[in-house]
Design an enzyme around this catalytic site. Structure first.
Site, PDB file in Angstrom:
ATOM      1  N   LEU A   1       0.842  -1.199   0.000  1.00  0.00           N
ATOM      2  CA  LEU A   1       0.000   0.000   0.000  1.00  0.00           C
ATOM      3  C   LEU A   1       0.874   1.244   0.000  1.00  0.00           C
ATOM      4  CD1 LEU A   1      -3.145   0.497   0.251  1.00  0.00           C
ATOM      5  CD2 LEU A   1      -2.703   0.954   2.648  1.00  0.00           C
ATOM      6  N   HIS A   2       1.590   1.447  -1.106  1.00  0.00           N
ATOM      7  CA  HIS A   2       2.440   2.637  -1.157  1.00  0.00           C
ATOM      8  C   HIS A   2       1.611   3.849  -1.558  1.00  0.00           C
ATOM      9  CE1 HIS A   2       2.927   2.555  -5.585  1.00  0.00           C
ATOM     10  NE2 HIS A   2       2.801   1.265  -5.425  1.00  0.00           N
ATOM     11  N   MET A   3       2.254   4.928  -1.967  1.00  0.00           N
ATOM     12  CA  MET A   3       1.542   6.193  -2.136  1.00  0.00           C
ATOM     13  C   MET A   3       0.355   6.135  -3.092  1.00  0.00           C
ATOM     14  SD  MET A   3       2.532   8.577  -0.183  1.00  0.00           S
ATOM     15  CE  MET A   3       3.886   9.087   0.866  1.00  0.00           C
TER      16      MET A   3
END
Lengths: 597, 104
Positions: B25-27
């Site tokens: 769940l990165h940017m």
């Protein structure tokens, strides 16, 4: 250096209006009383400044405005991006926009202003760095890299909060005292010198850039004040006492009155010294000494003449490269040199070729920092690897050589090969000029700076191939003693009075005399009153120094006999400790010019 | 309008999802998540074992630092809670944020 290491907060609470006295090192004489202009380096943490409770509303509003401005800016950036590379760049801006719209982030920041009474910029910086440090702790590389995005947002918000202030250095309209963590050469190049009345910095030593600039501008400066930037808010009144090494923040009326009186007395002493301008720099026993000026900008040449200098011993050409979007053209070089040479006519103007690298970067170099820049690709090394740039400068110097007595000086020579290479390139450029039928002085004098221990030790060899030596005592001291003069943790170890440095200087002078070539001193040593007798006693007859110091140094020369200086030098060179030498020199100088100490 | 009475009714929906895209769940996925969550009126809370955060705040969502394989609990409270949970589950587990899943 890791970004995180700089993330530290010192909780120095203080009353905004209370007078505060800070002690540092006096590096340029004079007194200034002015409003402060605080310059925060882009990368530097924002100092914690406490505000009055009533100002909270203002700070909260400032934070809100910064968010609004940053959002406007980002929206424009996002719209301007196309979908290339899968719209990745567009996505980055979109993510940043989501953060800036995030209510919980804004609330965190405004809550901090409300509860801790801090400035908007401090709250923004602390909050975002806290989030960033949360990410850097994550092991997953993809997630820890998010910290970069957060820092970018921090920079953008701070730009909107502080942007105006930074710009002000170039667009000043009233007199200010510059308060700064550490002054970079690039920042100085952008100064509007007319309005800067004093400089105070947290870091630095006697030969830091702030000191050199202040002395050449003839304004007071105090450095090594440690945490001064945390105690001053932009607009606070500060007194910079460059005679005693004191900075007073928010002085009371009585203190201001005393300082105004003291400042008046000091100006009178200066005038007394100016009166000897027309008199020659001759010792009491008739030995003539040549005093030249060190300059950085062409407009300083006039000051050298005003102060009684007989030429330029060190013309730093770096200003041409700093603070501009592109490399200077040959014509830019030529104009700058012609302007200065014109002021001096037949008197010598020694132009030092580009001394870039380390703390002074060119356009192309700025973004690739070296791990150890002072031992890296700087100065003549940089020129020898960037021949086009080097040749452009040499071409302009040669072209200007017909206008007066121009000489060339190569900096930071460490071995004979570098000198041979530099001279060969100079000959190449001469041939180019011949082909272009441009006239130049074919017998132009070529010298080198002796500023590394290796050059000092090889002086007898190097002397065969040059017309003069100029001893750069700042770098020579730094390299001999392995001390970074700008690092306040070790700057006390930096001293030209160290016996190791003095022995190298003696070697260079003796070798120059044997080879019958000129030898000058152009480091800060020549503008420090306590060293003058020693330098004369060691055989120096030409000194190049910061222009405002010329009258004072001349006064010393006129007050001594070379006979006494020789005796002093003999005694000093027999001593083994820096402290002993410093004390002895200070006592000797105090007897000559008591007012200056 | 008669929404007044209806909106007092608390509908609560919960589900558990697993992050399946390789980079976690990165940017950008965090942005997609909050964008979907914000389309609904209900409150959205997301939690891992340690923390519970606002599913509509990108700051809080990204600070969950959920990597591939992490299980998250999504809880929605409000009239359109069911729709919200369905949409978010679809984004995470079926579309996996339009990103590649790890090769097995």
């Amino acid at each position: 250096m890791k970004r995180e290491a700089r993330y530290e907060i010192r909780f120095t609470r203080y009353e905004k209006c209370a007078m505060e006295i800070k002690k540092g090192i006096a590096v340029s004489p004079g007194i200034s009383i002015a409003r402060s202009l605080v310059i925060d380096a882009e990368d530097y943490r924002i100092p914690r400044r406490v505000v009055m409770p009533a100002q909270r509303i203002v700070e909260v509003q400032r934070a809100k405005n910064a968010f609004k401005d940053a959002i406007d800016e980002l929206t424009q950036l996002e719209v301007a991006q196309d979908e290339s590379e899968g719209g990745k760049i567009k996505d980055i801006f979109a993510v940043h926009l989501r953060f800036l719209h995030d209510r919980s982030l804004r609330k965190k920041i405004t809550d901090l202003v409300q509860s801790d009474l801090v400035t908007a910029e401090y709250a923004v910086s602390v909050t975002l760095r806290e989030i960033a440090s949360h990410f850097t702790k994550e092991k997953d590389a993809y997630i820890s890299e998010r910290a970069t995005d957060i820092y970018d947002m921090e920079r953008r918000l701070l730009k909107h909060l502080l942007g105006r202030k930074r710009e002000d250095v170039e667009h000043l309209t009233e007199e200010v005292a510059v308060v700064v963590r550490e002054l970079s050469p690039t920042q100085t190049a952008g100064f509007n010198k007319k309005f800067v009345k004093g400089i105070a910095s947290d870091a630095g030593g006697r030969t830091s850039h702030a000191a050199i600039v202040a002395r050449s501008l003839g304004i007071p400066a105090v450095v090594a004040l440690e945490d001064l930037t945390e105690s001053v808010s932009g607009g606070d009144t500060v007194i910079i006492d460059g005679n005693r090494g004191i900075v007073i923040v928010n002085p009371d009326d009585e203190t201001i009155r005393q300082y105004e009186e003291y400042s008046q007395e000091f100006v009178e002493l200066e005038h007394k010294l100016d009166a000897i301008r027309e008199k020659p720099a001759v010792s009491r026993d008739g030995v003539k000494v040549t005093l030249l000026g060190n300059i950085e900008f062409p407009d300083e040449a006039e000051m050298v003449l005003q102060k009684g200098g007989e030429g330029i011993g060190l013309y730093r050409s770096e200003f041409l490269y700093l603070n501009r979007p592109s490399e200077p053209t040959e014509e830019d070089h030529y104009q700058a040199y012609a302007e200065t040479v014109g002021v001096f006519e037949h008197r010598p103007v020694i132009i030092r070729t580009a001394d870039l690298g380390a703390d002074k970067y060119t356009q192309s170099k700025r973004f690739a920092p070296e791990p150890n820049p002072f031992l890296g690709l700087r100065s003549i090394r940089f020129c020898l690897q960037n021949l086009m740039m080097f040749k452009t400068q040499l071409h302009a110097i040669l072209r200007a050589s017909v206008l007066g007595e121009v000489r060339i000086m190569f900096p930071l020579i460490t071995n004979i090969q570098e000198l041979m290479q530099a001279k060969m390139i100079l000959r190449d450029v001469m041939e180019d000029l011949d082909e272009e039928s441009i006239t130049y002085n074919k017998n132009i004098k070529v010298g080198i700076m002796i500023e590394t221990p290796s050059a000092a030790l090889m002086a007898s060899t190097l002397a065969r191939d040059v017309d003069f030596f100029s001893i750069g005592t700042n770098d020579l001291t730094q390299y001999t003693l392995a001390v970074d003069r700008g690092n306040e943790l070790v700057s006390t170890l930096y001293s030209a009075a160290d016996p190791a440095v003095l022995r190298l200087i003696r070697t260079v002078i003796q070798d120059a005399h044997k080879a019958q070539i000129d030898v000058h001193i152009c480091g800060e040593m020549a503008s420090e009153p306590e060293y003058i007798m020693l330098l004369l006693g060691m055989g120096i007859r030409t000194m190049s120094l910061t222009p405002p110091m010329i009258p004072e140094i001349k006064q010393i020369i006129r007050s001594v006999t070379v006979q006494d200086c020789n005796n002093l030098a003999r005694t000093i060179l027999g001593m083994n400790s820096e402290r002993q030498i410093s004390n002895y020199l200070r006592d000797a100088a105090r007897k000559i010019l008591p007012e200056a100490f | 309008m008669q929404a007044g009475q209806n909106s007092l009714q608390k509908v609560i929906c919960e589900t558990e999802v697993e992050i399946k895209n390789a980079d976690g769940l990165h940017m950008r996925p965090a942005m997609q998540f909050v964008d979907v969550a914000n389309q609904f009126d209900c409150d959205v809370t997301v939690s891992n074992n340690e923390n519970s955060v606002d599913g509509k705040s990108i700051m809080q969502m990204s600070m969950l630092a959920a990597t591939c394989g992490t299980k998250l609990k999504i809880k929605a409270e409000g009239e359109d809670a069911q729709k919200a949970v369905n949409a978010l589950q679809e984004l995470v587990e079926e579309k996996h944020f339009d990103e590649p899943t790890p090769k097995v």
